[in-house]
Design an enzyme around this catalytic site. Structure first.
Site, PDB file in Angstrom:
ATOM      1  N   ASP A   1      19.495  44.739  43.171  1.00 46.51           N
ATOM      2  CA  ASP A   1      20.375  44.492  44.313  1.00 46.51           C
ATOM      3  C   ASP A   1      19.624  44.807  45.602  1.00 46.51           C
ATOM      4  OD1 ASP A   1      22.558  43.848  45.749  1.00 46.51           O
ATOM      5  OD2 ASP A   1      23.736  45.622  45.224  1.00 46.51           O
TER       6      ASP A   1
ATOM      7  N   ASP B   1      25.527  46.238  81.976  1.00 43.90           N
ATOM      8  CA  ASP B   1      24.892  47.177  81.055  1.00 43.90           C
ATOM      9  C   ASP B   1      25.809  48.357  80.755  1.00 43.90           C
ATOM     10  OD1 ASP B   1      22.781  45.535  81.058  1.00 43.90           O
ATOM     11  OD2 ASP B   1      21.407  46.869  82.139  1.00 43.90           O
TER      12      ASP B   1
ATOM     13  N   GLU C   1      11.934  41.223  44.785  1.00 44.06           N
ATOM     14  CA  GLU C   1      13.048  41.846  45.485  1.00 44.06           C
ATOM     15  C   GLU C   1      12.564  43.121  46.170  1.00 44.06           C
ATOM     16  OE1 GLU C   1      15.532  39.851  44.801  1.00 44.06           O
ATOM     17  OE2 GLU C   1      17.364  40.860  45.464  1.00 44.06           O
TER      18      GLU C   1
ATOM     19  N   TYR D   1      28.440  47.441  78.309  1.00 40.78           N
ATOM     20  CA  TYR D   1      27.816  47.298  77.002  1.00 40.78           C
ATOM     21  C   TYR D   1      27.617  48.668  76.361  1.00 40.78           C
ATOM     22  CZ  TYR D   1      24.346  45.961  73.509  1.00 40.78           C
ATOM     23  OH  TYR D   1      23.669  45.776  72.331  1.00 40.78           O
ATOM     24  N   ASP D   2      27.062  49.595  77.128  1.00 35.67           N
ATOM     25  CA  ASP D   2      26.823  50.944  76.605  1.00 35.67           C
ATOM     26  C   ASP D   2      28.132  51.603  76.195  1.00 35.67           C
ATOM     27  OD1 ASP D   2      24.180  50.610  76.972  1.00 35.67           O
ATOM     28  OD2 ASP D   2      24.068  51.710  78.866  1.00 35.67           O
TER      29      ASP D   2
ATOM     30  N   CYS E   1      51.379  23.018  53.696  1.00 37.97           N
ATOM     31  CA  CYS E   1      52.134  22.733  54.912  1.00 37.97           C
ATOM     32  C   CYS E   1      52.185  21.227  55.074  1.00 37.97           C
ATOM     33  CB  CYS E   1      51.432  23.371  56.109  1.00 37.97           C
ATOM     34  SG  CYS E   1      51.923  22.656  57.683  1.00 37.97           S
TER      35      CYS E   1
ATOM     36  N   LYS F   1      15.749  34.735  31.488  1.00 35.46           N
ATOM     37  CA  LYS F   1      14.920  33.570  31.801  1.00 35.46           C
ATOM     38  C   LYS F   1      14.267  33.052  30.537  1.00 35.46           C
ATOM     39  CE  LYS F   1      13.832  36.149  35.914  1.00 35.46           C
ATOM     40  NZ  LYS F   1      12.862  36.677  36.854  1.00 35.46           N
TER      41      LYS F   1
ATOM     42  N   GLU G   1      15.531  40.947  32.330  1.00 32.10           N
ATOM     43  CA  GLU G   1      15.157  42.086  33.188  1.00 32.10           C
ATOM     44  C   GLU G   1      16.281  42.352  34.177  1.00 32.10           C
ATOM     45  OE1 GLU G   1      11.766  41.407  35.671  1.00 32.10           O
ATOM     46  OE2 GLU G   1      12.387  39.379  36.185  1.00 32.10           O
TER      47      GLU G   1
ATOM     48  N   CYS H   1      50.035  20.643  62.825  1.00 35.93           N
ATOM     49  CA  CYS H   1      49.828  22.049  62.484  1.00 35.93           C
ATOM     50  C   CYS H   1      48.510  22.526  63.087  1.00 35.93           C
ATOM     51  CB  CYS H   1      49.799  22.229  60.967  1.00 35.93           C
ATOM     52  SG  CYS H   1      49.482  23.945  60.494  1.00 35.93           S
TER      53      CYS H   1
ATOM     54  N   CYS I   1      55.738  26.753  57.060  1.00 35.91           N
ATOM     55  CA  CYS I   1      54.390  27.095  57.481  1.00 35.91           C
ATOM     56  C   CYS I   1      54.477  28.133  58.598  1.00 35.91           C
ATOM     57  CB  CYS I   1      53.672  25.849  57.980  1.00 35.91           C
ATOM     58  SG  CYS I   1      52.092  26.219  58.749  1.00 35.91           S
TER      59      CYS I   1
ATOM     60  N   TYR J   1       8.924  39.288  40.402  1.00 34.18           N
ATOM     61  CA  TYR J   1       9.455  38.684  39.173  1.00 34.18           C
ATOM     62  C   TYR J   1       9.345  37.166  39.085  1.00 34.18           C
ATOM     63  CZ  TYR J   1      13.457  38.387  42.373  1.00 34.18           C
ATOM     64  OH  TYR J   1      14.251  38.172  43.461  1.00 34.18           O
TER      65      TYR J   1
ATOM     66  N   CYS K   1      53.119  26.429  62.074  1.00 32.54           N
ATOM     67  CA  CYS K   1      53.759  25.361  62.838  1.00 32.54           C
ATOM     68  C   CYS K   1      55.234  25.208  62.493  1.00 32.54           C
ATOM     69  CB  CYS K   1      53.027  24.030  62.621  1.00 32.54           C
ATOM     70  SG  CYS K   1      53.227  23.371  60.963  1.00 32.54           S
TER      71      CYS K   1
ATOM     72  N   LYS L   1      18.693  42.726  37.308  1.00 33.37           N
ATOM     73  CA  LYS L   1      18.872  42.007  38.572  1.00 33.37           C
ATOM     74  C   LYS L   1      18.958  43.060  39.667  1.00 33.37           C
ATOM     75  CE  LYS L   1      21.522  38.304  40.697  1.00 33.37           C
ATOM     76  NZ  LYS L   1      21.892  38.933  41.967  1.00 33.37           N
TER      77      LYS L   1
ATOM     78  N   ARG M   1      14.406  35.097  52.197  1.00 35.51           N
ATOM     79  CA  ARG M   1      14.922  33.918  51.527  1.00 35.51           C
ATOM     80  C   ARG M   1      15.583  32.963  52.520  1.00 35.51           C
ATOM     81  NH1 ARG M   1      19.999  32.809  48.878  1.00 35.51           N
ATOM     82  NH2 ARG M   1      19.656  31.324  47.209  1.00 35.51           N
TER      83      ARG M   1
ATOM     84  N   LEU N   1      20.951  31.932  41.384  1.00 37.05           N
ATOM     85  CA  LEU N   1      21.156  31.893  39.935  1.00 37.05           C
ATOM     86  C   LEU N   1      22.622  31.660  39.619  1.00 37.05           C
ATOM     87  CD1 LEU N   1      19.072  35.036  38.909  1.00 37.05           C
ATOM     88  CD2 LEU N   1      18.498  32.677  38.385  1.00 37.05           C
TER      89      LEU N   1
ATOM     90  N   LYS O   1      26.241  39.327  34.959  1.00 39.67           N
ATOM     91  CA  LYS O   1      26.669  40.365  35.899  1.00 39.67           C
ATOM     92  C   LYS O   1      27.334  41.544  35.181  1.00 39.67           C
ATOM     93  CE  LYS O   1      25.876  39.073  40.006  1.00 39.67           C
ATOM     94  NZ  LYS O   1      26.756  38.394  40.819  1.00 39.67           N
TER      95      LYS O   1
HETATM   96  S1  IVH Z   1      14.771  35.273  39.189  1.00 39.20           S
HETATM   97  C1  IVH Z   1      14.861  30.569  40.393  1.00 39.20           C
HETATM   98  N1  IVH Z   1      14.884  37.828  38.724  1.00 39.20           N
HETATM   99  O1  IVH Z   1      18.982  37.232  42.437  1.00 39.20           O
HETATM  100  C2  IVH Z   1      15.515  31.870  40.705  1.00 39.20           C
HETATM  101  N2  IVH Z   1      16.084  36.995  40.595  1.00 39.20           N
HETATM  102  O2  IVH Z   1      21.254  35.346  42.438  1.00 39.20           O
HETATM  103  C3  IVH Z   1      14.614  32.997  40.333  1.00 39.20           C
HETATM  104  N3  IVH Z   1      17.221  38.709  41.882  1.00 39.20           N
HETATM  105  O3  IVH Z   1      17.819  35.031  44.871  1.00 39.20           O
HETATM  106  C4  IVH Z   1      15.284  34.277  40.518  1.00 39.20           C
HETATM  107  N4  IVH Z   1      16.589  40.425  40.663  1.00 39.20           N
HETATM  108  O4  IVH Z   1      17.058  37.436  44.997  1.00 39.20           O
HETATM  109  C5  IVH Z   1      15.303  36.823  39.526  1.00 39.20           C
HETATM  110  N5  IVH Z   1      14.835  40.080  38.201  1.00 39.20           N
HETATM  111  C6  IVH Z   1      15.251  39.091  38.991  1.00 39.20           C
HETATM  112  C7  IVH Z   1      16.069  39.311  40.113  1.00 39.20           C
HETATM  113  C8  IVH Z   1      16.464  38.232  40.887  1.00 39.20           C
HETATM  114  C9  IVH Z   1      17.275  40.036  41.726  1.00 39.20           C
HETATM  115  C10 IVH Z   1      17.914  37.971  42.946  1.00 39.20           C
HETATM  116  C11 IVH Z   1      17.069  36.976  43.679  1.00 39.20           C
HETATM  117  C12 IVH Z   1      17.819  35.676  43.646  1.00 39.20           C
HETATM  118  C13 IVH Z   1      19.181  36.145  43.276  1.00 39.20           C
HETATM  119  C14 IVH Z   1      19.924  35.060  42.560  1.00 39.20           C
END
Ligand code: IVH
Length: 691
Positions: A131, A44, A185, A47-48, A437, A301, A127, A443, A419, A237, A422, A129, A150, A94, A325
């Site tokens: 994070d 312990d 999300e 670890y600490d 290589c 979508k 819509e 190797c 390499c 979503y 090796c 995405k 997930r 996606l 993206k």
């Molecule tokens: S729709 C069938 N909508 O992105 C897939 N995904 O790279 C339906 N995510 O695993 C996903 N915002 O976690 C959807 N407005 C949004 C999202 C979204 C974030 C994430 C989701 C998914 C990942 C895919």
């Protein structure tokens, strides 16, 4: 732990980063030993001491706090402390679009697949995405019964208790269908993240690198009281399993979610054209910094759910959705050194060793340089100031150099001709970008990398046998080849550092549990160049058993053979893959490995996942001529989802030929063979109807 550590103040950032990495790995290993195997490997006090050293380093170098830092696992509870949840409907990922042309392609693919005319509008719901972390919230009879992460898409972790602490998740929903899985999300708002970090800092607790890490750390608390103290938010979503209800459009579903009290993203819009989509993308991108949550792109979508259904999925992503993206985040730093990594197939990959720098909330200290040409074209040299970028989970890249900052004494980089592992000659084939290589099995890097691949998560996935163990066992000669894993004995492990009786027995049990393995995983585990998971599945599906696959590979080694022809007709198997497959089996050493494994293991025949009592399960179907109600791609996807194999040409193995108008030689051949069921499109649809 040894007390010979240098004072934190004396360290260079690079040294601190290296030590933090070591500590993160060591502490994680000890946590696992302690919590999962109940077999602590150090005292312990030791670890600490390690944790304290980690804290001291992080306090002195706040920029270097790692996303996997032990300080973020308060209470050090391992993720596997949660129960497992098998998702009734997989949680998919996606595909990505990076520019307008990719989005246009996406729309074109949809039109082609659905056989739409150019003037038929395709409504797209767009819509942001988010994070954050995707979760699935299951409601039965209107009551929230289970919430899961997930995970790998098929199985997640049961985090119901933690999700219940989110005020934005309704406990009950009125007028809900019998079963409803709401997907969305979970994220931490930027303002809540800043407040949390301020609080953490005040209390002398660790600060988080970014909102996503803070949200992840908060959701994965074994003690839901801690989660309750963190302000987490949700955007809903999508849906998973639904019994007793459907929606005509994605928008209608969002409206239903809103009515039930789920937060949905206020920026979601239905767009009727590519121009509208791109305009919305630009608007949201411009507003990005002013939003109170992190987003990394826009998701598009297909709005109509009947079209979504027809479009279906490719591998693990829907055809009806894509993520557009935002451009990657960039930073400038110094390239200290170019090192060379040798991969499992012998490729020499140059890696940039960087002065650690934070890009998009993550500390980056290495980046890929791809190959010799990449370095030459950009004239990248050791000592240069370089621009690096990171996009999503992609490996960081060196984009360009900053010429004004080049040191006076710099020299062009000379790519090695030997390499580094090796010493064998490293050669670059005519027309190839990579340098390989030539050492083959002598190797060590290649042998070890192959073993690591063999035990990796999507291959044999042996609990407790990770990269580190494989390296150590290889060095000591315990495991030189894949088959050696299966003759390991507990006694061989117990006198090793870090291994107790219990952990040794656990590993032997985990290995034994993997003696039975699915054929597709087995094929993937062999690590044949270009044969990834999807191709492993394709081969397993087509050949059914290990014996049948091997026979086919042997038969196909003859140029011009029927077997070679059949192999090339499998959808998804290209000519260069065939070269790699046959090259693999032409090596006596590889054959010996497969022989040995075949003796030791029970490799299961491939089972089609969704056949049920489908009338076309296991049947080989060929489509020919033109189809009227569906495209070829759609027909094929549908047939495969019912457990059929779709082939490109007619042979004695064909069960059904679906012949549309204009069918020629294939129809004739089927008639000659005489045993094939020849259907027109309407008859085919009747056959598969209701399935
Ligand atoms: S729709 C069938 N909508 O992105 C897939 N995904 O790279 C339906 N995510 O695993 C996903 N915002 O976690 C959807 N407005 C949004 C999202 C979204 C974030 C994430 C989701 C998914 C990942 C895919």
């Amino acid at each position: 732990m040894s007390g010979n550590h240098r004072p934190v103040e004396d360290l260079l950032p690079m040294e601190a980063a290296a030590e933090l990495e070591e500590l993160a790995q060591a502490i994680a290993a000890h946590d696992k030993a302690y919590y999962q195997d109940d077999a602590p490997t150090i005292s312990d006090a030791d670890y600490d001491a390690r944790r304290q050293r980690n804290d001291a380093l992080e306090a002195a170098f706040p920029d270097l706090v790692r996303p996997d830092s032990p300080s973020k696992r308060v209470g050090a509870a391992p993720a596997s402390g949660f129960g497992k949840v098998a998702h009734a409907v997989p949680m998919l990922s996606l595909g990505n679009a990076f520019d307008e042309a990719d989005v246009a392609d996406f729309l074109d693919r949809i039109r082609r697949f659905l056989k739409l005319t150019q003037d038929e509008p395709v409504e797209i719901l767009a819509e942001p995405k988010i994070d954050g972390l995707s979760v699935s919230l299951r409601y039965e009879q209107g009551h929230f019964v289970r919430g899961a992460t997930r995970g790998d898409g098929a199985t997640g972790e049961d985090i119901t208790a933690n999700l219940r602490t989110l005020s934005e998740i309704p406990e009950t929903i009125a007028g809900a269908p019998e079963v409803l899985e709401v997907r969305g999300e979970v994220y931490m708002a930027k303002t809540d993240f800043q407040a949390l970090n301020a609080r953490q800092a005040d209390n002398g607790d660790k600060v988080f690198a970014n909102p996503r890490n803070a949200a992840a750390g908060s959701l994965r608390q074994l003690d839901s009281r801690i989660t309750a103290e963190r302000k987490l938010s949700l955007f809903a979503y999508a849906w998973g399993e639904v019994v007793g209800r459907g929606w005509v459009t994605q928008q209608a579903y969002l409206d239903a979610l809103k009515a039930w009290g789920f937060p949905t993203n206020p920026l979601a819009r239905v767009c009727g054209s590519l121009d509208k989509i791109i305009a919305l993308y630009r608007d949201i991108e411009a507003a990005r910094a002013s939003l109170d949550y992190d987003i990394d792109g826009i998701v598009y979508k297909v709005n109509r759910t009947d079209w979504q259904k027809r479009l279906g999925f490719v591998a693990r992503s829907p055809r009806w959705a894509i993520a557009h993206k935002f451009p990657a985040e960039k930073a400038v730093t110094r390239l200290n050194k170019i090192s060379i990594q040798v991969g499992r197939t012998g490729s020499l990959t140059p890696v940039a060793e960087l002065e650690p720098v934070t890009v998009g909330g993550v500390v980056v200290s290495r980046a890929t340089l791809h190959n010799e040409d990449y370095i030459k074209d950009k004239d990248i040299r050791e000592g240069d100031a370089v621009v690096i970028q990171r996009a999503g989970d992609v490996i960081p890249q060196v984009v360009e150099i900053v010429p004004e900052q080049r040191p006076a004494d710099s020299a062009p980089y000379a790519f090695p001709t030997q390499c580094p592992e090796c010493g064998s000659h490293a050669e670059r084939m005519e027309g190839e970008a990579r340098t390989r290589c030539t050492g083959g099995l002598i190797c060590p890097a290649q042998a070890v990398e192959r073993l690591k691949h063999f035990v990796s998560r999507d291959a044999f996935d042996i609990e407790g046998l990770g990269k580190k163990q494989v390296e150590a066992f290889w060095e000591d000669g315990l495991v030189k080849q894949p088959q050696d894993i299966f003759s390991l004995r507990a006694e061989q492990l117990t006198d090793r550092e870090g291994w107790g009786e219990k952990s040794a027995e656990n590993l032997i049990a985990a290995i034994a549990a993997r003696r039975t393995i699915a054929l597709d995983r087995f094929i993937y585990a062999l690590g044949i160049p270009q044969i990834g998971q999807a191709t492993g599945k394709t081969l397993a599906k087509n050949f059914g058993t290990l014996d049948a696959w091997r026979e086919a590979m042997d038969a196909a080694s003859l140029v011009g053979s029927e077997a070679r022809q059949q192999l090339s007709e499998i959808d998804g198997i290209g000519p260069s893959m065939i070269d790699d497959l046959l090259a693999f089996f032409s090596e006596p050493h590889n054959r010996a490995v497969v022989d040995a494994l075949q003796d030791l293991l029970n490799v299961q025949a491939f089972e089609a996942p969704t056949v049920g009592d489908s009338p076309v399960a296991d049947k080989t179907v060929v489509f020919t001529g033109s189809l009227e109600t569906m495209t070829r791609a759609e027909a094929k996807a549908r047939a495969e989802s019912l457990g059929a194999k779709v082939a490109g040409s007619v042979s004695k193995k064909t069960d059904i030929l679906v012949a549309g108008p204009g069918a020629g030689s294939k129809r004739k051949k089927a008639e000659e063979i005489g045993t094939i069921n020849i259907l027109d499109e309407a008859e085919w649809l009747t056959l598969v109807e209701g399935t």
